[in-house]
Design a protein around this motif. Structure first.
Motif: not given
Ligand code: GTP
Ligand code: MG
Length: 1056
Positions: A960-977, A979-990
């Motif tokens: 379950r933990d692994k799935e959560l990280v995957e989902q978070l990464n997936e959102v970050i990678q596919n989200d254009t907004w 991307k524009k804010a230069n966010i490429t990984k989870i640790s960039d925001v939290m």
């Protein structure tokens, strides 16, 4: 033994049995007995003395009421060894009753003189008296005098009774004499009664009691004699309190804010080493809704095996009630009810001998259930329990019983496969420890059906009361239950039933059923009547096992329910209690006047929406419009091609115009009553706010509850029908009316007040308001930070309130912030309430709008370790993934609120969802909230949370933990907004560590509500999360005080 009457000013005595307030107790030795005429229905204060006088006498001027009959020439009348009943029997000479003259007074005086034999007189060997006592003419055999029985033996007091002589005819009196091994101690003559309480005895001393009859000529019969040792150890309330470290709290009551304080136990492993830690441990666990809260025992007991040294949890609860203020009591009761613990109804105080009925304490309990009629049409009843009319069934015992009455009751009330210990019993941890201060306690609980025949034990709701201790000792409680219950079940041994031979004028409304046991081996249910004489009728065959007995009891209660028994509410019970001389917890001037004030506001509410329009005028459309203009001036969403400065100026002009209009509004009557209720003493304000909260809930509940049901159903069944969902959401907002609406109005009035003339009364009141509101935060009330309807913060108001708070805290206001954001209706507020004892609003449908803050103080001892003086908790509106687009950008509100909360926080909790289906949407929205504030604030520590989900440790969890990280990464990678804010990984925001920062909170309930308690797993998970969060706070280095926090609020709100 001081049998002494020091003066003789008693005039015409006119006592009626029903008016005797303390029917079954003896006036304590050395207390003045004041005698009045008229009725005393309420506990009262006479000559500054509370509730002590219990007898009535007409004064020289006659009249009625407590004070009216006080004799001007009154001087203390010291009486010992005198049961009020017996005194009454002396006074109530039937011939005297009709008279009303001075003569009568004389006669009574003479009669009193002859009866109260002064010790001095006795020792002096007064001729007359000596004769009376020694001359035994016509000695009769004592066969008709049954044996003396000791009903209760305490260190200083003995209650004894003797049988009723069948052959006695006409008025004859009993002479009771007692002596210790050393000397004759006392003697008394009483008439018509076969029971007496004798006090002022020596501790641990042998006494001999003799009873003889005396006829009108003074002829005495033979004496019957029995002896007893008074108890040798006097365990008083103060002994128990000092053992558990509450001795100072009896006078200086515990408050909710001290209980909620973060202390050592929250940052380290707390060990229950001494009895002094018991109250704190119990309260901490209870606040976290831990169903094992009552099972506390100090660990040092492992070496000490004497169970007499244990503290019985019922003693602990009694002590805590006696040492808590009314508001903490209310919170304790609310939490106990959520844990499905029985709650104290009648609380004994063995020191003052008072009994207090808890009504106020229960006022906050609201329950949802489905009786058979409602089950048929598939609707729920949602009721404030003190107002619900249910049949009351009471369980008491006579003598000792081999089986645990309370455990039996638990089995009786538990639905199949859902056993729960509602009543604490002797087979639970420390349940067999001696009860020192809790005998005489009456607890109450409720059986509430869920509407499923297969689950429900009883199809109709019912209230169940349980008296701790023997009915012989707690006659007042027993009488009260007999007068109020639909049925009273009495556990007793067959050999004891003689007790009921002498009902002593008890007013028994209840159907009385004996659960009569033959040496604890078999049980038989018998109905019992005492009028005209004792008669029992067997209703069941002998039951040998617990299961058989429970079945018989269930059948008996079901039958009673079918026959439309009398119903009673807790409010009605209080009326009866007052009548019986039991004090009621809400009978104080402060509580009563607060109730009246709140009523002035609520009694005029017919339609909540119209009330808001008419009485809360400064909010509503005008404040919405103002908010739109204000937020637009920061966000510039509609600026288009215009010059921004020019655009802002045009918005400012419009804003000022609206403010001017708002200022012209007159203060409404509801608001001026509200301000009166708030700008007052702390206790009075708390009562007022609580009453208003309760009353507002009552007026808006019906409509709101139906809308919430609809909303919840639509969300679950047709989440795509957004138009309808938005419409219901709007309707809920229109018809909801809570305290927040009044404080919103205060905010608006405050913002306008600076334009009022400097010395105007209204301005003066408004200027006091922020400090009162700050104190309210300290008292444990939440404060609305973002107005959810207007999607704005009343900045001046909030700034002033928080500044005042900073001042009250003497500038020691370094704070850290914990925030929750996430899916709507996913149990966020419930979680915060369980974790910190907060009071955020919780409901079935969507509920939290905007954002609320609550303040939790940190105990002085750990302020340095934690690096702050207090913790601010922020509860936010749920994120709505599929919100409809609306012109006014109100659909953005939830996201803006979430961003603000994230920006302010040291630690953020993201509640992902209770229903997996929308998890990804929520993750996306939450990540956006973090992105918005990326450049303006620090990156907070983040915890992801899935509520209502049991996930075992090990492989399943890892997956379950692994799935959560995957989902978070997936959102970050596919989200254009992003991307524009230069966010490429989870640790960039939290800051996020999947191993320690992802949580699965088990379902809240253990079983099917309404009979389900909070699950122990839920509480444990919440406890673990709290520890982790506080650990995180310790690590966060930033040190910000309230003044700084205020500027952050303004800065981020304008920036999001
Ligand atoms: N069955 C079940 N109900 C729960 C659980 N947690 C909370 N609830 C109930 O769900 C309802 C909503 O809980 P809230 O705490 O108001 O939820 P919320 O997330 O704060 O809701 P909003 O503020 O409207 O977004 C309440 O009736 C809770 O009693 C759970 O784990 N299981
Ligand atoms: Mg909420």
């Amino acid at each position: 033994m001081g049998l002494r009457i020091s003066s003789w000013y008693l005039m015409a005595v006119r006592c009626e049995p029903a008016l005797i307030r303390e029917e079954h107790r003896v006036p304590m030795a050395n207390l003045p007995i004041l005698v009045f005429s008229g009725k005393c229905q309420l506990p009262c204060t006479v000559l500054g003395c509370k509730h002590k006088p219990h007898l009535w006498m007409s004064g020289q001027g006659g009249g009625s009421g407590p004070a009216a009959g006080l004799l001007p020439s009154y001087s203390p009348l010291h009486v010992s060894c005198m049961n009020v009943e017996s005194l009454k029997s002396i006074f109530l000479d039937k011939k005297d009753k009709s008279a009303g003259s001075k003569d009568k007074g004389k006669r009574v005086n003479e009669s009193l003189k002859s009866i109260f034999l002064d010790k001095k007189d006795k020792s002096a060997g007064s001729k007359d008296k000596g004769k009376r006592r020694l001359v035994v003419k016509n000695t009769r055999p004592l066969d008709y005098l049954l044996q003396i029985k000791f009903l209760s033996v305490e260190p200083n007091t003995v209650v004894l009774s003797w049988g009723c002589p069948q052959r006695l005819e006409g008025a004859e009196s009993f002479r009771v004499e007692w002596k210790s091994s050393k000397a004759v101690e006392g003697c008394i003559l009483i008439k018509d009664f076969h029971k007496i309480e004798i006090d002022n005895l020596q501790v641990g001393q042998q006494y001999f009691f003799s009873v003889a009859t005396e006829d009108e000529d003074g002829n005495l019969s033979e004496q019957v004699t029995a002896s007893v040792f008074t108890e040798s150890v006097r365990v008083s309330l103060s002994d128990v309190l000092s053992r558990i470290g509450l001795e100072d709290q009896y006078d200086n009551k515990l408050t909710l804010s001290t209980v909620l304080e973060i202390n050592h136990d929250d940052i380290s492993e707390n060990k229950l080493e001494t009895a002094k830690s018991l109250p704190d441990t119990f309260l901490k666990r209870l606040m976290m809704l831990n169903t094992n809260a009552r099972s506390v025992r100090c660990e040092s007991r492992e070496v000490d095996t004497d169970k007499n040294n244990d503290i019985n949890p019922l003693d602990l609860i009694t002590a805590l009630f006696l040492c808590s203020d009314r508001f903490l009591q209310q919170d304790i009761v609310l939490k106990m009810a959520l844990c499905q613990f029985a709650v104290p109804l009648l609380l004994p105080n063995h020191e003052t001998r008072e009994i207090i009925m808890n009504l106020w304490s229960m006022r906050e309990i609201v329950r949802i259930f489905r009786p058979s009629k409602e089950a048929f049409i598939e609707v729920n009843c949602e009721e404030r329990i003190v107002n619900s009319n249910f049949p009351l069934v009471s369980f008491v015992r006579l003598g000792t019983t081999s089986l645990s009455k309370s455990q039996m009751l638990n089995k009786l009330l538990s639905n199949a496969n859902q056993y729960h210990d509602t009543f604490y019993h002797r087979n639970m941890l420390c349940g067999d420890a001696p009860r020192r201060i809790s005998d005489g306690l009456v607890e109450i609980s409720w059986y509430l059906p869920c509407g499923h025949r297969s689950t429900d034990k009883f199809p109709e709701p019912l209230a169940v009361a349980n008296l701790r201790g023997d009915i012989r000792t707690f006659d007042k409680q027993f009488s009260f239950l007999c007068q109020t219950s639909a049925a009273v079940y009495i556990f007793c041994d067959e050999s004891e039933t003689d007790y009921f031979n002498n009902p002593e004028g008890k007013d028994v409304k209840a159907k009385v059923i004996l659960i009569s046991s033959a040496q604890g081996k078999t049980f038989t249910l018998k109905t019992m009547t005492t009028e005209p004489c004792l008669k029992t009728t067997i209703v069941t065959q002998k039951k040998k096992t617990d299961a058989e007995l429970i079945k018989a009891l269930q059948e008996s209660i079901s039958k009673m329910l079918e026959n439309c028994p009398d119903k009673v509410s807790v409010v009605n019970l209080a009326d009866r209690a007052r009548w019986c001389g039991i004090l009621v917890d809400e009978d104080s001037d402060e509580c009563h006047s607060a109730w009246k004030n709140a009523g002035k506001i609520t009694k005029r509410i017919v339609n909540t929406s119209k009330f808001k329009d008419k009485q809360l005028t400064s909010q509503g459309q005008i404040w919405k419009k103002l908010s739109e203009l204000e937020t637009e001036s920061w966000r510039l969403r509609k600026v288009g091609n215009q010059n921004t400065d020019v655009y802002r100026d045009s918005l400012k002009i419009k804003t000022e115009e609206l403010r001017r209009t708002q200022m012209r509004f007159e203060m409404t009557s509801a608001m001026s009553t509200f301000l009166n209720g708030v700008v007052t003493s702390e206790v009075q304000r708390c009562y007022f706010l609580k009453w208003l909260e309760i009353d507002l809930d009552t007026v808006s509940r019906n409509k709101l509850s139906a809308l919430q049901d609809q909303y919840k159903e639509l969300r679950q069944k047709c989440p795509q029908d957004t138009e309808k969902i938005v419409e219901i959401d709007r309707q809920m907002s229109v018809c909801s009316l809570r305290l927040d609406h009044f404080f919103r109005e205060c905010g608006q009035l405050y913002e306008c007040a600076e334009n009022l003339p400097e010395h105007s009364r209204q301005r003066k009141t408004m200027e006091q308001l922020p400090a009162q509101c700050a104190q309210m935060l300290l008292d444990g009330f939440p404060l609305e930070l973002v107005d959810g309807d207007a999607a704005n913060i009343p900045m001046k108001w909030i700034t002033k309130v928080l500044t005042e708070l900073h001042n009250i805290m003497q500038s020691n206001s370094i704070l850290k912030v914990i925030t929750i954001i996430g899916a709507e209706n996913s149990g966020k507020s419930t979680l915060l309430n369980a974790m910190f004892g907060a009071r955020f609003a919780v409901s079935k449908g969507t509920c939290t709008r905007g954002a609320f803050i609550q303040l939790i103080t940190v105990n002085k001892d750990i302020r340095t370790a934690l690096g702050c003086d207090c913790i601010v908790i922020i509860d936010t509106e749920g994120l709505k993934p599929n919100q409809m687009f609306q012109d006014d950008y109100s659909h953005e509100r939830d996201k803006e609120v979430a961003s603000l909360a994230v920006a302010l926080s040291d630690v953020t909790i993201v509640s992902v969802s209770r229903d997996n289906c929308i998890e990804k949407d929520i993750l996306e929205t939450a990540l956006h909230a973090f992105t918005r504030v990326k450049n303006v604030s620090n990156t907070p520590q983040c915890h992801f949370l899935r509520t209502n989900m049991s996930v075992r440790e090990g492989e399943e969890r890892k997956k379950r933990d692994k799935e959560l990280v995957e989902q978070l990464n997936e959102v970050i990678q596919n989200d254009t907004w992003m991307k524009k804010a230069n966010i490429t990984k989870i640790s960039d925001v939290m800051e996020f560590d999947p191993d320690t920062c992802s949580w699965y909170i088990p379902p809240l309930w253990q079983g099917t509500p309404p009979m389900a308690p909070v699950s122990a797993n839920y509480s444990e998970a919440v406890h673990a999360l709290k520890k982790q969060l506080i650990g995180d706070l310790k690590k966060s280095r930033e040190r910000v005080d309230l003044t700084h926090f205020i500027s952050k609020v303004e800065h981020y709100w304008k920036g999001v």
